[in-house]
Design an enzyme around this catalytic site. Structure first.
Site, short mmCIF file in Angstrom:
data_model
loop_
_atom_site.label_atom_id
_atom_site.label_comp_id
_atom_site.label_asym_id
_atom_site.label_seq_id
_atom_site.Cartn_x
_atom_site.Cartn_y
_atom_site.Cartn_z
N ARG A 125 20.76 -6.71 7.23
CA ARG A 125 20.22 -8.06 7.41
C ARG A 125 21.31 -9.05 7.80
O ARG A 125 21.02 -10.15 8.27
CB ARG A 125 19.55 -8.53 6.11
N ARG A 165 0.84 -1.21 0.00
CA ARG A 165 0.00 0.00 0.00
C ARG A 165 0.87 1.25 0.00
O ARG A 165 0.66 2.17 -0.78
CB ARG A 165 -0.91 -0.01 1.24
#
Lengths: 146, 146, 146
Positions: free
Chosen positions: C104, C31
């Site tokens: 990460r 979104r």
């Protein structure tokens, strides 16, 4: 109870090690062909190795699920043997796909067939157990196998 | 012991067959829209079928895990029924997504809700068993349910 | 029998909730960065979140499989503790990857190490059970551990 599943456990551990091996190959290929994450697009050599690992990962949970379903409801020995064949087929598939898109086909069909056999044993095993437990009916005996 | 899980086994086998069906649809779509592996880009019709299968594959292990956790720690019957509803929802999702990106929404929300119910039953089942085993406490009795 | 696996069940439920959380983050990112399905290409911020979720999803079944194999064949307590560490590592990985590709790495190596430990315990557990069941041999005793 453990003796009823230790063969399935052994095939499971082997399968996990194979998946780890495939993942490591993708990491090596990322370095070799300079494809840094998060990108998954690169030269065909890289994309084939990447797709081979993704395909094996996609099927791995299904394989483990039918391995155990067939092993618990049908036969541990039969299911473990099929499991070893499947893992061998997947190793050939990964190596074949790494070399050429065509090279993946023969071992892919082989491992797909083994998976179908495991799915068949799962279905038969669950059906027989279902009839025995809920209908109190020994299907094998009814059909004259024993 | 098998009678305590044969319903879960049956739903599991059905789920595996559904996943195999989705994978076959992707293979047919690859032929129809001439998208040869390892590429996964093609016309929107192909990409929708491909993404539908990938999405179902991603959720399948989680579904099987909560199906069995809810079935073992809460109730086999309730969990198996929810499992059948989930598989039906996923079939509608796959068909809807194949037709249009919008068509996936209603069945996606439905199957997500069923998954939440299964996650809820798993959590409650594990919590009740935890209290019973480690705290020697029957929560349901304490809360006046029985 | 449930007391032998309820710890594994609890870690499993926590792991499922974590996976659901990651999936919701991808939906929010779709979104926020206006990336409608079935596309998975977008700005690097979106692709990092998407790849983080895909990577966690890929490893999740393997994690659950070794969690249970180590828990059933080796030790439930040890396996459950490793499981909690792994889930914590994956949370850090997801957050780190969302911020930068470099972020990460540390939690990825940590969770990979925990996974290796679980794979090690699975292998040892299956080997010991195998020797005990099929060779009637208590390896730990033979090696002078007890």
């Amino acid at each position: 109870m453990e003796e009823a599943v230790v063969g399935l456990g052994a095939v499971t551990v082997l399968g996990v090690l194979e998946q780890v091996y495939f993942s490591l190959q993708v990491i090596y290929a990322r370095r070799k062909y300079s494809v840094s994450p998060p990108s998954t697009n690169g030269p065909p050599e890289f994309e084939r190795i990447f797709r081979a690992q993704v395909n094996c990962s996609e099927y791995f949970p299904i394989f483990i699920i039918v391995l155990w379903t067939a092993g618990v409801f049908f036969s541990q020995a039969v299911s473990s043997c099929c499991g070893l064949l499947y893992l061998y087929g997947r190793l050939c598939y990964f190596r074949g796909y790494s070399e050429s898109a065509h090279g993946r086909l023969v071992p892919l069909y082989f491992s797909a067939k083994v998976l179908w056999v495991l799915i068949g044993f799962s279905s038969v095993g669950v059906l027989l157990t279902f009839c025995r437990v809920y209908l109190n009916l020994d299907l094998l005996q009814e059909l004259g196998f024993f």
